[in-house]
Scaffold this motif. Structure first.
Motif, PDB file in Angstrom:
ATOM      1  N   MET A  68      91.281  94.355 -28.831  1.00 42.28           N
ATOM      2  CA  MET A  68      90.783  95.026 -27.630  1.00 42.28           C
ATOM      3  C   MET A  68      89.259  95.111 -27.656  1.00 42.28           C
ATOM      4  SD  MET A  68      91.861  96.215 -24.818  1.00 42.28           S
ATOM      5  CE  MET A  68      91.247  97.169 -23.435  1.00 42.28           C
ATOM      6  N   ARG A  69      88.735  95.356 -28.826  1.00 41.99           N
ATOM      7  CA  ARG A  69      87.279  95.442 -28.934  1.00 41.99           C
ATOM      8  C   ARG A  69      86.635  94.100 -28.601  1.00 41.99           C
ATOM      9  NH1 ARG A  69      84.143  97.274 -34.367  1.00 41.99           N
ATOM     10  NH2 ARG A  69      84.847  95.201 -34.982  1.00 41.99           N
TER      11      ARG A  69
ATOM     12  N   TYR B 289      87.914  91.751 -26.769  1.00 42.76           N
ATOM     13  CA  TYR B 289      88.088  91.513 -25.337  1.00 42.76           C
ATOM     14  C   TYR B 289      87.025  92.259 -24.540  1.00 42.76           C
ATOM     15  CZ  TYR B 289      90.099  91.578 -20.695  1.00 42.76           C
ATOM     16  OH  TYR B 289      90.276  91.469 -19.342  1.00 42.76           O
ATOM     17  N   LEU B 290      86.827  93.515 -24.867  1.00 44.22           N
ATOM     18  CA  LEU B 290      85.887  94.339 -24.104  1.00 44.22           C
ATOM     19  C   LEU B 290      84.442  93.896 -24.309  1.00 44.22           C
ATOM     20  CD1 LEU B 290      87.430  97.883 -24.421  1.00 44.22           C
ATOM     21  CD2 LEU B 290      87.135  96.530 -22.352  1.00 44.22           C
TER      22      LEU B 290
ATOM     23  N   ILE C  36      93.422  97.016 -32.090  1.00 44.37           N
ATOM     24  CA  ILE C  36      92.117  97.580 -31.766  1.00 44.37           C
ATOM     25  C   ILE C  36      91.027  96.525 -31.854  1.00 44.37           C
ATOM     26  CG2 ILE C  36      90.342  99.174 -32.596  1.00 44.37           C
ATOM     27  CD1 ILE C  36      92.590 101.127 -33.227  1.00 44.37           C
ATOM     28  N   LEU C  37      91.109  95.696 -32.892  1.00 42.52           N
ATOM     29  CA  LEU C  37      90.140  94.613 -33.027  1.00 42.52           C
ATOM     30  C   LEU C  37      90.209  93.677 -31.824  1.00 42.52           C
ATOM     31  CD1 LEU C  37      90.382  93.684 -36.822  1.00 42.52           C
ATOM     32  CD2 LEU C  37      88.410  94.613 -35.592  1.00 42.52           C
TER      33      LEU C  37
ATOM     34  N   PHE D  76      84.071  91.305 -21.967  1.00 43.55           N
ATOM     35  CA  PHE D  76      84.211  91.936 -20.661  1.00 43.55           C
ATOM     36  C   PHE D  76      82.881  92.525 -20.188  1.00 43.55           C
ATOM     37  CE2 PHE D  76      85.717  95.538 -17.993  1.00 43.55           C
ATOM     38  CZ  PHE D  76      86.565  94.866 -17.133  1.00 43.55           C
ATOM     39  N   TRP D  77      82.264  93.323 -21.028  1.00 49.22           N
ATOM     40  CA  TRP D  77      80.998  93.947 -20.648  1.00 49.22           C
ATOM     41  C   TRP D  77      79.872  92.927 -20.606  1.00 49.22           C
ATOM     42  CZ3 TRP D  77      82.965  97.804 -18.602  1.00 49.22           C
ATOM     43  CH2 TRP D  77      83.830  98.688 -19.239  1.00 49.22           C
ATOM     44  N   ASP D  78      79.865  92.036 -21.594  1.00 50.87           N
ATOM     45  CA  ASP D  78      78.795  91.040 -21.656  1.00 50.87           C
ATOM     46  C   ASP D  78      78.732  90.217 -20.379  1.00 50.87           C
ATOM     47  OD1 ASP D  78      77.828  91.786 -24.047  1.00 50.87           O
ATOM     48  OD2 ASP D  78      78.689  90.141 -25.214  1.00 50.87           O
TER      49      ASP D  78
END
Lengths: 108, 108
Positions: free
Chosen positions: B82-83, B85-86, B79-80, B89-91
């Motif tokens: 993925m967080r 990564y995302l 989860i860490l 990703f969003w930034d």
DNA sequence: CTATTTAGTAAGTATTAACTTACGGTTAGT
DNA sequence: ACTAACCGTAAGTTAATACTTACTAAATAG
């Protein structure tokens, strides 16, 4: 009537497909017309149009008509919303994990 | 040989399915045995087992055998990852948007 | 006005993936 | 040892969805 699907649900579904992720990846760098998005991808242009519709419906991208070209780009509001949603999503999962770990401690 | 699929790819795929999201939602609160996960869901227990495998493969959950029961719980590391990564990703998507907005400004 | 470029939609096909039933294997209890 | 509870896997079916081709429409260029 089945209840409405939330935007975050739609976003999860949308990004669940590899081709749509590839499309979003392209748009993450710069806005592009549909032909340019399709170019390089292993699927036909109409297929790309269909994927774009899904991404648009999930508010991850937005359209910008320019002559005969439809320029697509990332959608700020939608992305911000998704990011906020996911922040909470992961945080809650991790705090649940923390709780579990504490329970484990007590048992020792 | 098709190249290996990254964990983030797997996580996107995993969370792309509504039933798997429902399963992850349940585990987000507390660890559960397979029977308990299946209970309440509109699919059979074997179907749940198959979904659990996908989620496990994506490193979103982990297993903890306890007698005849297989207790599943959220996976901290996955989860860490993925967080993180995302977040990027969003930034990156948002900074691309910012760049577009600036280009638009110049045109006015 | 005609030709060209761009793109969305419709309809049907094909492929993927989710699901079910049936089975086997493991653990715990009596 | 027998029984019951729990669970994963295999095989096959069903359902979802991604895809293609064909068509139509709008905008631009000549």
């Amino acid at each position: 009537m089945g209840h409405a699907i939330s935007n975050s649900e739609k976003a999860f579904n949308a990004l669940g497909d590899p081709t749509r992720r590839a499309i979003f990846e392209k748009l993450r760098t710069t806005p592009l017309a549909v032909v340019d998005i399709a170019n390089g991808l292993p699927v036909s242009r109409p297929a790309v149009s269909q994927h774009l519709k899904v991404l648009r419906d999930a508010k991850l991208i937005s359209i910008n008509q320019q002559g005969t070209k439809n320029i697509y780009q990332v959608n700020r509001e939608g992305i911000l919303a998704m990011r906020n949603y996911l922040d909470k999503f992961w945080d809650e999962a991790l705090s649940a994990f923390k709780l579990i770990a504490e329970q484990e401690e007590k048992k020792l």
